[in-house]
Enzyme design. Structure first.
Site, mmCIF file in Angstrom:
data_model
loop_
_atom_site.group_PDB
_atom_site.id
_atom_site.type_symbol
_atom_site.label_atom_id
_atom_site.label_comp_id
_atom_site.label_asym_id
_atom_site.label_seq_id
_atom_site.Cartn_x
_atom_site.Cartn_y
_atom_site.Cartn_z
ATOM 1 N N ARG A 67 36.549 4.471 -24.312
ATOM 2 C CA ARG A 67 35.319 4.430 -22.973
ATOM 3 C C ARG A 67 34.918 5.378 -23.034
ATOM 4 O O ARG A 67 33.186 4.799 -21.912
ATOM 5 C CB ARG A 67 37.163 4.256 -22.351
ATOM 6 C CG ARG A 67 38.091 2.783 -22.551
ATOM 7 C CD ARG A 67 37.471 1.888 -21.479
ATOM 8 N NE ARG A 67 38.898 0.220 -21.337
ATOM 9 C CZ ARG A 67 39.386 0.313 -21.211
ATOM 10 N NH1 ARG A 67 39.815 0.733 -19.547
ATOM 11 N NH2 ARG A 67 40.325 -1.179 -20.978
ATOM 12 N N ASP A 117 39.368 -3.832 -4.665
ATOM 13 C CA ASP A 117 39.407 -3.288 -5.805
ATOM 14 C C ASP A 117 38.955 -2.058 -5.331
ATOM 15 O O ASP A 117 37.381 -1.723 -5.459
ATOM 16 C CB ASP A 117 38.524 -4.026 -7.291
ATOM 17 C CG ASP A 117 39.469 -4.465 -8.748
ATOM 18 O OD1 ASP A 117 40.546 -4.647 -8.661
ATOM 19 O OD2 ASP A 117 39.394 -3.183 -9.493
HETATM 20 C C1 SAM Z 1 44.351 -6.501 -15.450
HETATM 21 S S1 SAM Z 1 43.883 -6.397 -13.508
HETATM 22 C C2 SAM Z 1 44.163 -7.300 -12.807
HETATM 23 C C3 SAM Z 1 43.571 -8.362 -11.738
HETATM 24 C C4 SAM Z 1 44.339 -9.891 -10.734
HETATM 25 N N1 SAM Z 1 45.077 -8.647 -10.173
HETATM 26 C C5 SAM Z 1 44.694 -10.222 -12.542
HETATM 27 O O1 SAM Z 1 46.519 -10.626 -12.162
HETATM 28 O O2 SAM Z 1 44.749 -10.999 -13.262
HETATM 29 C C6 SAM Z 1 43.869 -4.761 -13.015
HETATM 30 C C7 SAM Z 1 42.662 -4.469 -11.534
HETATM 31 O O3 SAM Z 1 43.314 -3.066 -10.838
HETATM 32 C C8 SAM Z 1 42.280 -2.705 -10.382
HETATM 33 N N2 SAM Z 1 42.847 -1.179 -9.912
HETATM 34 C C9 SAM Z 1 43.323 0.308 -10.766
HETATM 35 N N3 SAM Z 1 43.705 0.661 -9.746
HETATM 36 C C10 SAM Z 1 43.446 1.032 -8.737
HETATM 37 C C11 SAM Z 1 43.762 1.433 -7.965
HETATM 38 N N4 SAM Z 1 43.759 2.605 -7.296
HETATM 39 N N5 SAM Z 1 42.986 0.891 -6.467
HETATM 40 C C12 SAM Z 1 42.723 -0.420 -6.534
HETATM 41 N N6 SAM Z 1 42.807 -1.812 -7.635
HETATM 42 C C13 SAM Z 1 42.634 -0.525 -9.034
HETATM 43 C C14 SAM Z 1 41.789 -2.267 -12.100
HETATM 44 O O4 SAM Z 1 39.772 -2.204 -11.703
HETATM 45 C C15 SAM Z 1 41.430 -4.025 -11.995
HETATM 46 O O5 SAM Z 1 40.275 -4.222 -11.583
#
Ligand code: SAM
Length: 284
Positions: free
Chosen positions: A36, A146
């Site tokens: 990454r 996000d």
């Molecule tokens: C795998 S995606 C899930 C998207 C959607 N909720 C779904 O279930 O399809 C996880 C998301 O969490 C966000 N994320 C990770 N750590 C975070 C944090 N500390 N605060 C806010 N968002 C976060 C990532 O950027 C990513 O877009």
């Protein structure tokens, strides 16, 4: 072979990423970090994790920090993901709210990635309103947040290519809720209008976001562990109205002390859906 200085630099980066975002990079996921971060390290002329750590601690640190976090977030998502939570939203939450006198339904998609989750919820609200013209809940605002500004930018644009649309969007909804545009299909304004996209780090606290009837926080906390996970869940539950629902990923669970503290009941079917005890009659 890694030297002990390489190991220390890797450990430093693990701690830094967890502290800033909650995302845990396990010891056996070093390759993930390497893959990454490779483009960033190349563009910055950094040959090793040791160089990266030195740069992070120096003058370039302020600009490198958010870029590293951005690269370590995983934006995997799809339309109406896992189906059941979205059926539940339509068949129970929208329906029940339509029969209550509880004002507009407030919804938060926390960790919305590239927008498929909040747009799916807005599409369901639109379909429900069309089917129940006299008794549908007012869903004026869906907050979608996000940590990743790159994912939020895609979400705000609301334009998806065939590959993204193939992942859960059917032809009927595509024709009804999207218009063809350069680069793919764009979400129609009436679907986008309900949604406010905002950057928000769930670790940073969010007393300003207000209270919600429904919070979707799916497949986000799976990357967190220990106290950070528990604290974040606790704060999400505090942001729920009594009687409100927290919708997690199907296999995600809430620790027992929090179940008791917030008087939660787990929905029998589907997994990952929790309801806070409603307020006694006459109180909200
Ligand atoms: C795998 S995606 C899930 C998207 C959607 N909720 C779904 O279930 O399809 C996880 C998301 O969490 C966000 N994320 C990770 N750590 C975070 C944090 N500390 N605060 C806010 N968002 C976060 C990532 O950027 C990513 O877009």
């Amino acid at each position: 072979m890694y030297s002990s200085a390489d190991d220390q630099a890797f450990a430093f980066l693990q701690r830094f990423i967890e502290r800033e975002s909650g995302i845990v990079i396990a010891d056996n996921k070093r390759y993930l970090l390497e893959v990454r971060l490779a483009p960033l390290m190349r563009s910055e002329g950094l040959a090793s994790f040791r160089d990266l750590v030195a740069a992070l601690q120096g003058a370039r640190g302020a600009s490198l920090r958010p870029r590293i976090i951005e690269l370590m977030t995983t934006h995997e998502t799809l339309w109406f993901r896992d189906r059941f939570p979205f059926d539940f939203f339509r068949d129970h939450l929208l329906k029940e709210h339509a029969q209550s006198n509880d004002g507009p339904l407030t919804v938060w998609s926390a960790g919305c990635a590239t927008g498929q989750e909040p747009y799916s919820l807005s599409i369901l609200a639109e379909e429900f309103a069309a089917m129940h013209p006299r008794s549908h809940p007012d869903v004026k605002k869906i907050l979608a947040t996000d940590i990743s500004t790159a994912a939020l930018e895609v979400a705000r644009q609301g334009v998806y290519d065939a590959l993204a649309l193939r992942r859960g969007m059917d032809e009927v909804r595509l024709r009804r809720f999207f218009t063809e545009s350069a680069g793919g299909w764009k979400v129609r304004p009436e679907i986008a209008a309900r949604i406010t996209f905002r950057p928000l780090n769930l670790l940073a606290g969010f007393p300003h976001v207000g209270k919600f009837h429904v919070i979707f926080c799916r497949n986000v906390l799976i990357y967190f562990t220990g106290d950070r996970k528990t604290d974040t869940l606790d704060r999400l539950l505090q942001a729920l109205h009594p009687g409100g629902h927290l919708v997690l990923g199907a296999s995600e669970t809430i620790p027992e002390p929090l179940m008791l503290k917030h008087q939660l009941a787990r929905q029998a079917r589907g997994g990952g859906i929790y309801r806070k005890q409603p307020a006694p009659a006459g109180r909200s």
